[in-house]
Design a protein around this motif. Sequence first.
Motif, mmCIF file in Angstrom:
data_model
loop_
_atom_site.group_PDB
_atom_site.id
_atom_site.type_symbol
_atom_site.label_atom_id
_atom_site.label_comp_id
_atom_site.label_asym_id
_atom_site.label_seq_id
_atom_site.Cartn_x
_atom_site.Cartn_y
_atom_site.Cartn_z
ATOM 1 N N THR A 1 20.212 49.243 94.619
ATOM 2 C CA THR A 1 20.306 48.522 95.885
ATOM 3 C C THR A 1 21.311 47.377 95.791
ATOM 4 O O THR A 1 21.738 46.987 94.704
ATOM 5 N N VAL B 1 8.167 42.220 96.069
ATOM 6 C CA VAL B 1 9.580 42.548 95.931
ATOM 7 C C VAL B 1 10.104 43.076 97.259
ATOM 8 O O VAL B 1 9.459 43.903 97.899
ATOM 9 N N GLU C 1 15.839 39.813 89.355
ATOM 10 C CA GLU C 1 16.222 40.410 90.640
ATOM 11 C C GLU C 1 17.448 41.302 90.487
ATOM 12 O O GLU C 1 17.514 42.399 91.060
ATOM 13 N N THR D 1 13.734 44.808 98.218
ATOM 14 C CA THR D 1 15.008 45.243 97.646
ATOM 15 C C THR D 1 15.697 46.202 98.604
ATOM 16 O O THR D 1 15.056 47.062 99.212
ATOM 17 N N THR E 1 18.074 42.071 95.678
ATOM 18 C CA THR E 1 16.620 42.013 95.539
ATOM 19 C C THR E 1 16.182 40.558 95.577
ATOM 20 O O THR E 1 16.887 39.678 95.082
ATOM 21 N N SER F 1 17.714 45.360 91.212
ATOM 22 C CA SER F 1 18.737 45.934 92.090
ATOM 23 C C SER F 1 19.493 47.058 91.379
ATOM 24 O O SER F 1 19.740 48.123 91.952
ATOM 25 N N VAL G 1 18.183 40.963 102.840
ATOM 26 C CA VAL G 1 17.636 40.210 101.709
ATOM 27 C C VAL G 1 18.168 38.784 101.702
ATOM 28 O O VAL G 1 17.415 37.829 101.430
ATOM 29 N N VAL H 1 15.353 48.393 103.485
ATOM 30 C CA VAL H 1 14.684 47.638 102.420
ATOM 31 C C VAL H 1 13.379 48.321 102.041
ATOM 32 O O VAL H 1 12.712 48.929 102.876
ATOM 33 N N CYS I 1 14.010 52.750 99.490
ATOM 34 C CA CYS I 1 15.401 52.312 99.422
ATOM 35 C C CYS I 1 16.284 53.347 98.744
ATOM 36 O O CYS I 1 17.475 53.464 99.060
#
Length: 365
Positions: A66, A207, A57, A209, A69, A61, A215, A191, A185
Amino acid sequence: MVKTYPLESISLEQAMEKQFRLVDTACRFFTGTEILSLGDLGVAPGLNKPHTTLKVEQTLSAFFGTEKTVLVRGAGTGAIRFALQVACVPGQQVLVHDAPLYPTTESTFRMMGLQEVRADFNDTDALEKVLTEHPQVQTALVQLARQKIDDRYDFTQVVARLKEHGLTVITDDNYAVMKLPRIGCEAGSDVSCFSTFKLLGPEGIGVVTGKADLVDRIIAMHYSGGMQVQGHEALAVLRGLVYAPVALAIQARQVEECVRRLNVGEVSGVKAAFAANAQSKVIIVELEEPTAAAVLEQAEKLGAAPNPVGCESKYEFLPMFYRVSGTFIRSDPSLQYRMIRINPMRAGADTILRILDAALHGSAQ
């Protein structure tokens, strides 16, 4: 002739850059030994999920730029469903494109009692008018792939306009990730939601993210052990994503070659061909006669896959000859009789045109 506006695919060189950048990012979160393992299991103390899953994750990201995630169960449908659950309350109005909703998204709207406020994303003035007339709308869902055969909107411009009005924007990035220069994103949505099964990954993993506040609320919903994505599944997600961009760029190139060759008359019985995102980027073949069903039946006997598994999943390498998408048919029911769609998957243009010619004219391979 039908006019389409397919999403612009990245080049093979751009796909290679994405592959290299994802591998470089993974190196920053994993040791070599960890990548060569199958990961850990269970709810690790302090994390409530496997350590490996968290590292994947974090890798995603960093790759997408981002804040956070989360890997979720339920593939792309589950990702969108969880995002809507944390962004909306039951009965709330949600802005959507004036087109048929993807069926599983439609079921989520029914489950939550969400009310659709429709605006034509193809028309900036019409979109602005709806936004002005519905100031109470707080959330929007934007699908990157086309929902109607003549959709032409630039999702980056739509997202920007929605954010100017202060909406929370959820993007359905299925069929777009690792194919476009950037996804929702990366264009400013709150998201992005997508399935990893469409990206050579494992079944059933999605997913989400984007913004940490949304999140984190999804993560809180996944308290129980059975909701966690296990370490080996998370690593399978990462492995699939590494190989997806180059494979998808090659696939997009075959789409373009098939369209070009069909439109110069290489296969008789074809009225026209064009590229379209329906939902994947595919070849839409318009036949001179309303014989779509018979052509599809014959193509299967010649080695074409008759239906998707996950739409570009790790199991699919034969070219897929299939009916046009359900959302397209809902917008124009006559399409099912005179059009078919072809997804090259891992096949080359020569194979696709050979099968189509034989299916149209009843010849053997």
